[in-house]
Enzyme design. Sequence first.
Site, PDB file in Angstrom:
ATOM      1  N   ARG A   1     -52.291  77.848  38.565  1.00  0.00           N
ATOM      2  CA  ARG A   1     -50.896  77.458  39.611  1.00  0.00           C
ATOM      3  C   ARG A   1     -49.800  77.848  38.887  1.00  0.00           C
ATOM      4  NH1 ARG A   1     -55.366  75.040  40.534  1.00  0.00           N
ATOM      5  NH2 ARG A   1     -55.741  75.395  38.185  1.00  0.00           N
ATOM      6  N   THR A   2     -49.330  77.345  37.763  1.00  0.00           N
ATOM      7  CA  THR A   2     -48.169  77.366  37.187  1.00  0.00           C
ATOM      8  C   THR A   2     -47.651  78.911  37.023  1.00  0.00           C
ATOM      9  OG1 THR A   2     -48.635  75.378  35.745  1.00  0.00           O
ATOM     10  CG2 THR A   2     -46.568  76.518  35.376  1.00  0.00           C
TER      11      THR A   2
ATOM     12  N   LYS B   1     -50.399  90.654  16.430  1.00  0.00           N
ATOM     13  CA  LYS B   1     -49.671  91.437  14.866  1.00  0.00           C
ATOM     14  C   LYS B   1     -48.986  90.394  14.052  1.00  0.00           C
ATOM     15  CE  LYS B   1     -48.745  95.274  18.181  1.00  0.00           C
ATOM     16  NZ  LYS B   1     -47.716  95.745  18.634  1.00  0.00           N
TER      17      LYS B   1
ATOM     18  N   ARG C   1     -45.472  78.680  28.403  1.00  0.00           N
ATOM     19  CA  ARG C   1     -46.618  78.069  28.016  1.00  0.00           C
ATOM     20  C   ARG C   1     -47.208  78.240  26.780  1.00  0.00           C
ATOM     21  NH1 ARG C   1     -51.609  76.302  32.156  1.00  0.00           N
ATOM     22  NH2 ARG C   1     -49.763  74.890  33.001  1.00  0.00           N
TER      23      ARG C   1
ATOM     24  N   HIS D   1     -45.269  68.831  30.496  1.00  0.00           N
ATOM     25  CA  HIS D   1     -45.378  69.894  31.632  1.00  0.00           C
ATOM     26  C   HIS D   1     -44.260  69.425  32.742  1.00  0.00           C
ATOM     27  CE1 HIS D   1     -46.948  72.888  34.174  1.00  0.00           C
ATOM     28  NE2 HIS D   1     -47.968  72.537  34.530  1.00  0.00           N
TER      29      HIS D   1
HETATM   30  N1   CP Z   1     -51.357  72.045  37.017  1.00  0.00           N
HETATM   31  C1   CP Z   1     -51.456  73.218  36.289  1.00  0.00           C
HETATM   32  O1   CP Z   1     -50.634  73.347  35.209  1.00  0.00           O
HETATM   33  O2   CP Z   1     -52.374  74.362  36.505  1.00  0.00           O
HETATM   34  P1   CP Z   1     -52.552  75.483  35.727  1.00  0.00           P
HETATM   35  O3   CP Z   1     -53.022  75.028  34.358  1.00  0.00           O
HETATM   36  O4   CP Z   1     -53.591  76.083  36.568  1.00  0.00           O
HETATM   37  O5   CP Z   1     -51.142  76.051  35.859  1.00  0.00           O
END
Ligand code: CP
Length: 313
Positions: A52-53, A82, A103, A131
């Site tokens: 999603r993100t 590396k 991320r 998040h």
């Molecule tokens: N909700 C969320 O962060 O989903 P993903 O891990 O798929 O990005």
Amino acid sequence: MPEKLNHFVESQQLTPSIIDYLFKRADELRPGPHTYLQGKILALLFYEPSTRTRMSFETAMSRMGGTYSSTENAEEFSSAVKGESLEDTIRVVSKYANCVVIRHKEEGSAAIAAELSKVPVINAGDGKGQHPTQALLDIYTINKEIGRLNDFKIAMVGDLKKGRTVRSLAYLLGKFKGIEITFVSPEHLRIGNDIKAYLVRHNISFSEEDDLNKVIPKMDIIYMTRTQKERMSEEERKNHEDYEKKGKVFAITTDNFNLVRNDARILHPLPKVDEINLPIETEEKDPRIAYFRQVENGLYIRMALLDMLINSS
Ligand code: CP
């Protein structure tokens, strides 16, 4: 434009005026595509998996007329293999793009990136830290579903110890009035003391429970989360599996779905595993299921966020 946000690393950075601005802008941007980010480039550095993100940020950038450059498994496919440090990677990537979405498995990594980057950095999840764009889309969804962001009762259910979405959402709810949070989890997955201390400081009422069925009928919002098994040590995983064998469940199924009030909503940041187990027809048709609308809201609010950060930097 509200006050300037240079980077978006933790949900507490959002002020009432930024939230108000982003909600209105997301609503405006729903019908697309647009050209507000034409000629701009978004870099996405994902050291942890995502559906999603990452895809919603990519789609958001495309729908705003911009382009993106993305690495979906930076741990394996970037020069991290590396031995390149995160610090060097950020100093390089921020030269290519107008904004960086990151991320990473380490808590605090987005803050390190923000310190070094000349362009806005967005935290798309830093280990068990935060998040914040998930929390932003969560409150956007809550407001759309129940029509208010004050005076509601929310249960946060599941792995509250290592789940970063509940942490970001709890921090963000500290900005509002009349919120009552019930944290529902087994003893070994309880919410951290840092969150509890923050909520006390912000006069947010909260309690802890381990009986989901007792909690469900009282709630306006039931925020389900999965157990973050990938963040558990071997010993933690074994202890958790032993606990699961005792049959205590923290799940919404056909057995307890009828306890959810008709005006209440079930949210989930997704992915879901077995903490929600309902027929597809129920998920598709029952208005109490809000998590797929929540996903779509994430696209529009991320369009608004990219527009605000990039066009004001
Ligand atoms: N909700 C969320 O962060 O989903 P993903 O891990 O798929 O990005």
